[in-house]
Structure formats: structure tokens, C-alpha cells
Write a protein that holds these residues in place. Structure first.
Motif, PDB file in Angstrom:
ATOM      1  N   PRO A 172       0.799  -1.224   0.000  1.00 44.60           N
ATOM      2  CA  PRO A 172       0.000   0.000   0.000  1.00 44.60           C
ATOM      3  C   PRO A 172       0.828   1.269   0.000  1.00 44.60           C
ATOM      4  O   PRO A 172       0.506   2.237  -0.701  1.00 44.60           O
ATOM      5  N   VAL A 173       1.924   1.285   0.779  1.00 48.57           N
ATOM      6  CA  VAL A 173       2.721   2.510   0.850  1.00 48.57           C
ATOM      7  C   VAL A 173       3.460   2.747  -0.456  1.00 48.57           C
ATOM      8  O   VAL A 173       3.589   3.885  -0.922  1.00 48.57           O
ATOM      9  N   TYR A 205       2.739   5.922  -7.205  1.00 48.22           N
ATOM     10  CA  TYR A 205       1.688   6.211  -8.181  1.00 48.22           C
ATOM     11  C   TYR A 205       0.941   7.519  -7.892  1.00 48.22           C
ATOM     12  O   TYR A 205       0.692   8.316  -8.802  1.00 48.22           O
ATOM     13  N   LEU A 206       0.566   7.738  -6.634  1.00 50.10           N
ATOM     14  CA  LEU A 206      -0.332   8.851  -6.339  1.00 50.10           C
ATOM     15  C   LEU A 206       0.404  10.144  -5.986  1.00 50.10           C
ATOM     16  O   LEU A 206      -0.005  11.222  -6.430  1.00 50.10           O
ATOM     17  N   VAL A 224      -6.465   1.623  -7.920  1.00 50.73           N
ATOM     18  CA  VAL A 224      -6.796   0.200  -7.983  1.00 50.73           C
ATOM     19  C   VAL A 224      -5.861  -0.608  -7.085  1.00 50.73           C
ATOM     20  O   VAL A 224      -6.291  -1.521  -6.369  1.00 50.73           O
ATOM     21  N   ALA A 225      -4.569  -0.262  -7.087  1.00 49.90           N
ATOM     22  CA  ALA A 225      -3.601  -0.997  -6.266  1.00 49.90           C
ATOM     23  C   ALA A 225      -3.891  -0.811  -4.780  1.00 49.90           C
ATOM     24  O   ALA A 225      -3.921  -1.787  -4.014  1.00 49.90           O
ATOM     25  N   VAL A 226      -4.104   0.418  -4.352  1.00 52.23           N
ATOM     26  CA  VAL A 226      -4.385   0.676  -2.936  1.00 52.23           C
ATOM     27  C   VAL A 226      -5.691   0.003  -2.521  1.00 52.23           C
ATOM     28  O   VAL A 226      -5.785  -0.627  -1.461  1.00 52.23           O
ATOM     29  N   ALA A 227      -6.717   0.110  -3.368  1.00 50.92           N
ATOM     30  CA  ALA A 227      -8.008  -0.512  -3.058  1.00 50.92           C
ATOM     31  C   ALA A 227      -7.877  -2.032  -2.997  1.00 50.92           C
ATOM     32  O   ALA A 227      -8.506  -2.689  -2.159  1.00 50.92           O
TER      33      ALA A 227
END
Length: 419
Positions: free
Chosen positions: A370-371, A377-378, A408-411
């Protein structure tokens, strides 16, 4: 001492400096993420893996290019990514991002302590017929050996990485080809239902983000390019990152597909349960003498080369945390003392992780994934949207793609917590 910069015309010519960083970035990404990628990717099914294979090149290239642009486009040429973030977002936000940057990379260094210990222990028992050393001793020797290269300096690390990456690529290709006679579609079934397909792909994305991640080395890579090429660093970084992403996708995904088709769902699950790199598992179950030796060799080489790049990022983040939160005036802790302290901290914690042996995939999914997605990305997309110095990079479709991929990756990671 002033740093000389190459004139602009040399940007069109590839040179040894560019090759050195291409191999360094490649080596940073080819580590535990790739050696554990076949398990998660293959267990999701072949069709989600096919879509992931198509998506991973633009995800890898555009995200790392954006992160590099944050550094090379900074008006302050002396700053690495931690300093650049403070310049862009302010002191408080900069401190938060610095902590997140450290948390994105430090767990991966621990993962390599676990991975190298398990791989060498498996080699000693299954290939060499030896009694395993006490885990505390084996982990200590291996971690100290890898750390010694980093303590020797960045130039030594780049030289060692080059010596590791060339044979690593050759052996990856060899293993990929050797597994072809073992390929089988048995156990994978047909086309999954749309809901199952979407869920499998969704949960696969975070592991892909981790497996192709070379962001820990991007800051020092970008600083080096800015010193050497000046205003041409943006163009040159894009060129190097494009080639790096291409090499990663070609060699890695061919290897992943070969492992998935050779092991099948049951073999992949066994490797996952054993907490071993896929090649160590192949060496133990395939009954092929060449694989028995090439597998552990690739696993050890990949982990070591990737450890170097992640050490750079973790040390950079730890130094920034101390300088911004503990001793911002540089009065209590000298640069040398800080460097020694950070090195000792990384060595001890990596050794401890190797002794405790936590689940590698759990660390990837719950902490690192997540990190990394947020930082890689963000954060660069937010900076490009908000910071005037980065305004020239706005308004492209690739930015939208990176934002969607990051969300999408974090979710997907958050979703895995509830499953």
C-alpha cells in the motif's frame, strides 16, 4: 568541487553511465517480488495473468518516470527526493511523506533478510546435503555479507550490481527455456466468471506493483542524472527508465509464465506455503539437476542485487527522518555518526527478520504494497497537478492511467485485508 555536466548533444548517445544505471534499476526490481510473483499471479488464473502482462509495462514506466521527474525537475539541484518533497509540499507534509517513503522501503529490506536466509538454508539442505546452520548464525553471516557492499559505497554497489545482473539475466532465460517441456494447462480450468476474473486481477495488481518496483533507487538515480546532464536529465531519465521497464517486462513475465505453467496451481500453492522463492521450490520438486543448481543461484543473485537498491532508499529515508525530526540543526549528530548508526540499524533489523522468518507474501501485501502504491503512483501525480515547477508535465493521458492504477492498487490491498 563543481560537478561537470555533459553537453546537451551527448543526450542522444548511450554511454557506460546510462548502462550502469539501467542495470542498477533492473537489479533493484529483480528480487523477492519477482521470485514470489509467480505464486500470487499464477494462483489467480491464466486470464487475469494475461491482462496483467499487458498492463504492467505502462504501469511500471509511467509511474517511475513521474517519480523521477519530481526530482530532476526540482529548481534545487542539491536535493534528493526527501528534500524535494519538503520544497514542494512544505515542512510538515514533507516530514509525513519522508516517513511514508521510509515505510515503503524498509519492510522490503527486511523481506530480503528473510528471503536470502530461507533460500540458502534450502540450498544447504536439499542440494548440498548439509545440516543447516543455526538460523541466527546463517542470517547474520548473509546479512553482513550483503551489507558490507553498501557500507563500501555507492560506486562499489553499482559495480557489484553489474557483475550480478548479467549472469542473472542469462540464467533467468535458461530457466525459462528449461521449464518449457514441463508446461501444462491442467488445473487452470477455462475462462472464469466475470466477477472472479475481476477479483483475481484486482488482487494481483498490488503484487505486480511490488514486483516491478525500483522506486527505492529512483531518487539517487535522478540526482546522479541531474548532476551529469543538467537540464537534459528529464529526457535522459525517461530514456533509461523506458529501457529498464522493457527489460523487466520481457525477462520477468516470460519467467513468470514459464514457472506458472510448469508448476500448476498445486505446485504454486506448495511454494507459497513453504515461504520459499519459486526457484528454490522448483529446485526441490522438479528432479532436474540443472534446475536444482540454477534455481537457488538465480534466487540468491536476484535477492542480493535487489537488496542493494532498497538499502539505498531505506538509508536515505532514515537519514531524512533523523535530520528533519531529531537533529535538524546538525549539532548533535555528525554525518558520519548518522551514516554508521543507520547502517547498524538496518543490519540488526534485517538480521532479526531473517531469524524470526515472518511470511514474505504477508509483508508484501500488508505493509510494503500500500505505501509503495501511494508513494510511486499517487504522490507524483498530485505533485504534477499542484506544483508550478512540474506544470509542464500536466495534461497527458499517462497521468490519468497512473492515477487509476494507483487507486486500484491501494483498493486491492485494502480489499485483501477483509478477505
Amino acid at each position: 568541487m563543481a560537478v561537470s555536466r555533459e553537453p546537451a548533444p551527448t543526450l542522444t548517445r548511450w554511454n557506460r553511465f546510462d548502462t550502469s544505471w539501467t542495470l542498477g534499476l533492473f537489479g533493484t526490481a529483480v528480487g523477492a517480488g519477482i521470485l514470489f510473483l509467480p505464486m500470487n499471479a499464477g494462483l489467480g488464473g491464466l486470464w487475469p495473468l494475461l491482462i496483467a502482462t499487458v498492463l504492467i509495462w505502462p504501469m511500471t514506466y509511467f509511474s517511475h518516470r513521474a517519480l523521477s521527474r519530481m526530482v530532476v525537475a526540482s529548481p534545487n539541484p542539491d536535493q534528493d527526493i526527501t528534500g524535494v518533497v519538503r520544497d514542494y509540499f512544505g515542512e510538515t507534509a514533507g516530514r509525513v511523506v519522508t516517513v511514508l517513503y521510509f515505510l515503503a522501503i524498509f519492510p522490503i529490506v527486511l523481506i530480503y533478510g528473510v528471503g536470502i536466509t530461507n533460500t540458502v538454508e534450502s540450498l544447504m539442505v536439499n542440494q548440498l546435503g548439509m545440516d543447516p546452520w543455526p538460523r541466527w548464525l546463517l542470517a547474520g553471516v548473509l546479512v553482513l555479507a550483503m551489507s558490507a557492499v553498501m557500507v563500501a559505497g555507492k560506486s562499489v554497489m553499482l559495480v557489484v550490481t553489474q557483475w550480478l545482473v548479467y549472469p542473472l539475466i542469462a540464467v533467468l532465460v535458461a530457466v525459462t527455456l528449461l521449464l518449457i517441456p514441463r508446461w501444462s494447462l491442467e488445473g487452470f480450468g477455462g475462462i472464469p466468471a466475470p466477477g472472479d476474473f475481476a477479483m483475481s486481477l484486482w488482487l494481483m495488481i498490488p503484487v505486480l506493483v511490488f514486483a516491478f518496483n525500483h522506486s527505492p533507487a529512483i531518487s539517487q538515480f535522478s540526482v546522479s542524472l541531474r548532476e551529469r546532464y543538467g537540464d537534459g536529465a528529464v529526457q535522459k531519465s525517461a530514456s533509461i527508465l523506458r529501457i529498464t521497464a522493457t527489460l523487466l517486462v520481457v525477462f520477468t513475465m516470460c519467467f513468470v509464465w514459464s514457472c506458472v505453467l510448469a508448476l500448476g496451481p498445486e505446485g504454486l500453492q506448495e511454494a507459497k506455503d513453504a515461504n520459499l522463492p519459486v526457484l528454490s521450490h522448483l529446485a526441490n520438486v522438479m528432479g532436474l539437476p540443472l534446475i536444482a543448481w540454477l534455481g537457488p543461484a538465480v534466487a540468491v543473485t536476484a535477492i542480493v542485487s535487489s537488496f542493494f537498491g532498497h538499502w539505498l532508499g531505506a538509508a536515505e529515508g532514515a537519514n531524512a527522518i533523523v535530520r528533519t525530526m531529531v537533529d535538524p540543526q546538525r549539532r548533535r549528530i555528525s554525518d558520519r555518526s548518522l551514516q554508521i548508526g543507520v547502517s547498524v540499524f538496518l543490519i540488526l533489523t534485517t538480521w532479526l527478520a531473517g531469524v524470526i522468518n515472518p511470511s514474505i507474501l504477508a509483508l508484501i501485501e500488508s505493509i510494503a504494497g500500500p505505501v509503495i502504491a501511494i508513494i510511486l503512483y499517487l504522490m507524483p501525480m498530485y505533485a504534477i497537478h499542484k506544483v508550478p515547477a512540474l506544470a509542464r508535465f500536466r495534461g497527458t493521458a499517462s497521468n490519468v492511467f497512473v492515477v487509476i492504477a494507483g487507486i486500484v492498487a491501494v483498493a486491492g490491498i485494502l480489499l485483501s485485508f477483509f478477505r
